[in-house]
Design a protein around this motif. Structure first.
Motif, PDB file in Angstrom:
ATOM      1  N   UNK A 264      39.749  38.720  37.897  1.00  0.00           N
ATOM      2  CA  UNK A 264      40.418  38.818  36.590  1.00  0.00           C
ATOM      3  C   UNK A 264      40.133  37.580  35.745  1.00  0.00           C
ATOM      4  N   UNK A 265      40.072  37.755  34.442  1.00  0.00           N
ATOM      5  CA  UNK A 265      39.793  36.625  33.566  1.00  0.00           C
ATOM      6  C   UNK A 265      40.605  36.753  32.278  1.00  0.00           C
ATOM      7  N   UNK A 289      45.176  29.960  27.146  1.00  0.00           N
ATOM      8  CA  UNK A 289      43.983  30.387  27.888  1.00  0.00           C
ATOM      9  C   UNK A 289      44.326  30.603  29.360  1.00  0.00           C
ATOM     10  N   UNK A 290      45.216  31.559  29.597  1.00  0.00           N
ATOM     11  CA  UNK A 290      45.662  31.932  30.932  1.00  0.00           C
ATOM     12  C   UNK A 290      45.573  33.445  31.060  1.00  0.00           C
ATOM     13  N   UNK A 291      45.693  33.956  32.280  1.00  0.00           N
ATOM     14  CA  UNK A 291      45.708  35.406  32.452  1.00  0.00           C
ATOM     15  C   UNK A 291      46.866  36.020  31.683  1.00  0.00           C
ATOM     16  N   UNK A 292      48.040  35.377  31.769  1.00  0.00           N
ATOM     17  CA  UNK A 292      49.199  35.884  31.036  1.00  0.00           C
ATOM     18  C   UNK A 292      48.989  35.830  29.531  1.00  0.00           C
ATOM     19  N   UNK A 538      44.186  45.303  42.948  1.00  0.00           N
ATOM     20  CA  UNK A 538      44.743  46.633  42.710  1.00  0.00           C
ATOM     21  C   UNK A 538      43.742  47.482  41.938  1.00  0.00           C
ATOM     22  N   UNK A 539      44.099  48.772  41.762  1.00  0.00           N
ATOM     23  CA  UNK A 539      43.268  49.693  41.019  1.00  0.00           C
ATOM     24  C   UNK A 539      41.891  49.785  41.696  1.00  0.00           C
ATOM     25  N   UNK A 540      40.809  49.781  40.922  1.00  0.00           N
ATOM     26  CA  UNK A 540      39.467  49.879  41.512  1.00  0.00           C
ATOM     27  C   UNK A 540      39.054  48.596  42.215  1.00  0.00           C
ATOM     28  N   UNK A 541      39.889  47.553  42.119  1.00  0.00           N
ATOM     29  CA  UNK A 541      39.567  46.289  42.777  1.00  0.00           C
ATOM     30  C   UNK A 541      40.150  46.203  44.198  1.00  0.00           C
TER      31      UNK A 541
END
Length: 711
Positions: A264-265, A289-292, A538-541
């Motif tokens: 994730x980025x 500049x964070x995932x959140x 999660x998901x396709x990951x």
């Protein structure tokens, strides 16, 4: 082949019998499925800016019509007369600022991922349906078609409607007195129409795939003005109250070197303002500049507004919850308006731009995390107030009547959704259109679902809503219900989505038959913070969310009132995908399931582009990503699948390709797995015909009563 044909004929006959009777013939019930599905479902609630006129859409067993009401008495009145269950949805409802006109779209499936502006024909008419924009006078005039297109916007003078046709802006008189014509031409695909306060200029976005511009149309005698064009993606233009400036969102253009697929980025974004005469745009706020700090993917996204008192308001996930923030129109420090561990969604600005009203899962009761209540907060300070506390559920608020009334949709665990009006001075609440609930609707026979909390194997806290049959002693079969999305949250009562209100009705019906039903809020869902909504692997990951489904089944198996040998599972869309995962990976736990339009192979579709076949550069982990996507797919575990399954799909699905189910059916038959199928011809992911939805629901109930029989 003869046996297969006989089975198919028996199944069709059974469904017809169930449809006519409205209930399963194999088990007693407190009410029929047709009765609990007879609720009217309201949506699209809107209010006039300058008076107390409101409008909404009612879907009454497939009969979709516009209803209106006007203060101070707010007596509900049907405005249109569409009297067939023909699958033609109503959407994009709006009301003119003076309350004189109501505008809407009829046709299409605007909840789809593709083909939303293509017609739907579930009645098999030999004449191709059309997607049309309608206008109707508020005071009982005749509805009229004013154009073919999408995204209608009423002009500030309430005389015209602009809309999108062939990716361009068209205009037509709201009374239909002249034919529509194209307002102007601009390259790209145009959307996000926003009229200036004085109605003389139109701001819009021109989407050009890897980049997009904000443009302003000022009349046929003036060229389009492009606002600070760049190699970025600009979107969501909003005017300042005086019309001198625009605020919009800027994100980097697409492209560059391929990045990791599995990691994730952060996705950067910033808030820009610009003079409407042109020149350079100015950044007034930049996301952390964070995932959140990436753009929120909850309802309405960033929810950008230019409010009163020189404030710009927006939604951000930066502190771990989707909260509302306010900043000065000139930049500076942000102000958190809605502190606390809850989410804000369905956000609207009051007509005077001084208040934000929204719904959130918070209140005085600890159970409110699994409800929705209406909340308001001023745009310039932290002074939040829950307007509708209690055990009910409320959503989609609108302030109307010059700030006198708060209008919203309201439900309980027993009563289905209806419009409600609160007088903001007296706080008196009036429920509207109560007479639209049929006398046969089983309000008094529905159970109140209970909140249950337990942990997944990795320690993740999970919430579920548990439906327990009343006066049914002994161990009972149980069913895990899995919502779709996946960014959804099932609630302790009727849901604000028509798709999940249908699921709620089915769960109530299964409970009335004697089944224990657990609706699981698995990770990837909303309502419990950023990390729950955006989990790793999660998901396709990696499908980490599947362990939540298994944990739900195991939790049921531990309960003294559940027969651990009779636990079923069902769900639609992403819930269909996880149902297939449950049956493929744990037929030892899940004895039967119903998979409704699920995704079954994650290594195709999106994954097909990961290798970048048209370029030399590849994502550094593309081979691993394809392998992980395959391991995140039900088809990877078909060899372990033993439990019987019913697979249901509409073959005009615009959210999940019909081929996902076709392929799974062939694999299961080859391995000798017991499979029943139900194809809904020419209907979509949302089963727009009530008749078709009833057929689907009856098939679900019948399958479980045969495969998980009650004592």
């Amino acid at each position: 082949k003869t046996m297969n044909k006989l089975f198919q004929l028996r199944y069709v006959f059974l469904l017809v019998t169930l449809f006519l009777s409205g209930t399963s013939h194999t088990q007693p019930a407190n009410f029929s499925l047709s009765e609990v599905m007879s609720y009217p479902f309201p949506s699209g609630l809107v209010g006039a800016t300058h008076n107390s006129r409101i409008a909404w859409i009612f879907n009454e067993s497939g009969l979709r019509n516009v209803y209106v009401a006007e203060g101070p008495d707010f007596t509900a009145r049907k405005l249109t007369r569409f009297n067939q269950d023909d699958g033609q949805a109503l959407s994009s409802l709006s009301i003119s600022s003076d309350g004189t006109w109501v505008v809407f779209i009829r046709g299409g499936d605007f909840g789809g991922n593709w083909g939303t502006s293509q017609p739907v024909n579930p009645t098999f008419s030999t004449l191709k349906p059309k997607i049309r924009i309608w206008a109707v006078p508020f005071r009982n005039g005749n509805p009229r078609v004013i154009g073919d297109g999408t995204s209608p916007v009423i002009t500030p003078d309430n005389k015209n409607v602009t809309f999108i046709k062939n990716s361009q802006v068209w205009i037509v008189p709201i009374d239909g007195s002249a034919k529509p014509h194209q307002l102007f031409y601009a390259r790209g695909s145009i959307d996000s129409q926003a009229w200036s306060p004085d109605g003389t200029r139109l701001a819009f976005r021109s989407n050009r795939s890897d980049h997009s511009f904000i443009g302003i149309f000022s009349g046929a005698d003036h060229p389009v003005l492009w606002i600070d064009p760049s190699f970025n993606r600009d979107r969501l233009p909003h005017w300042s109250p005086d019309g001198s400036r625009l605020v919009f969102i800027r994100q980097p253009g697409r492209g560059g070197a391929p990045d990791s697929i599995l990691t994730p980025r952060h996705h950067p974004w910033m808030i820009m303002t610009a003079e409407t005469t042109g020149g350079k745009a100015r950044m007034i706020w930049k996301a952390p500049e964070t995932l959140r700090g990436s753009p929120p993917n909850t309802q309405g996204g960033i929810n950008l507004h230019w409010a009163a008192k020189g404030r710009i308001v927006f939604l951000s996930y930066q502190d771990g919850w989707p909260h509302l923030y306010s900043i000065s129109e000139n930049g500076g420090d942000q102000l958190l308006l809605t502190p606390g561990h809850f989410m804000a969604e369905y956000i609207r600005l009051s007509p005077d731009r001084r208040w934000l009203v929204f719904c959130g899962n918070t209140g005085r009761d600890k159970l409110d995390v699994d409800r929705r209540h209406v909340i308001r907060v001023p745009v310039d300070r932290q002074n939040m107030e829950v307007m509708t506390p209690g055990e009910g559920l409320e959503w989609t608020p609108v302030i109307t009547g010059g700030g006198k009334y708060l209008v919203y949709l309201s439900a309980t665990a027993q009563r289905p959704p209806l419009p409600a009006v609160m007088d903001l001075e007296s706080r008196h609440i009036k429920l509207l259109a109560t007479g639209r609930i049929p006398d046969s609707f089983p309000v008094q026979k529905l159970v109140t679902p209970k909140q249950v909390i337990f942990n997944a194997p990795d320690g993740t806290t999970l919430h579920g809503t548990l439906f327990l049959p009343e006066n049914r002693p002994g161990r009972k079969p149980a069913i895990v219900y899995i919502h779709g999305g996946p960014p959804r949250q099932m609630l302790l009562g009727w849901h604000y989505s028509s798709y999940y209100s249908n699921g709620y009705a089915v769960n109530q019906y299964l409970t009335s038959l004697g089944y224990v039903v657990l609706s699981i809020n698995y990770r990837l869902g909303i309502g419990y913070g950023y990390e729950f909504h955006n989990p790793l692997h999660a998901n396709y990951r990696g499908a980490a969310e599947y362990q939540d489904i298994k944990a739900a089944g195991e939790w049921l198996a531990r309960q003294t009132y559940v027969d651990p040998q009779k636990i079923g599972v069902y769900g639609g869309s992403y819930g269909g995908y996880l149902t297939a995962m449950a049956l493929a990976r744990n037929s030892d736990l899940f004895a039967a399931g119903v998979d409704i339009h699920g995704v079954h192979d994650r290594s195709v579709g999106r994954a097909g582009g990961w290798s970048y076949p048209d370029r030399y550069e590849k994502a550094p982990d593309w081979k691993q990503a394809v392998q992980v996507a395959w391991q995140s797919s039900p088809v990877a575990y078909v060899k372990n699948w033993r439990s019987p399954v019913l697979i249901i799909h509409g073959d005009d699905d615009r959210n999940v390709h019909f081929s996902e189910s076709t392929g799974l059916v062939q694999r299961l038959k080859k391995r000798g797995v017991y499979v029943e199928t139900l194809v809904i011809v020419d209907d979509t992911h949302h089963f727009l015909m009530h008749h078709n939805q009833l057929t689907v629901n009856l098939a679900i109930a019948d399958f479980f009563t045969r495969k998980l029989p009650l004592k």
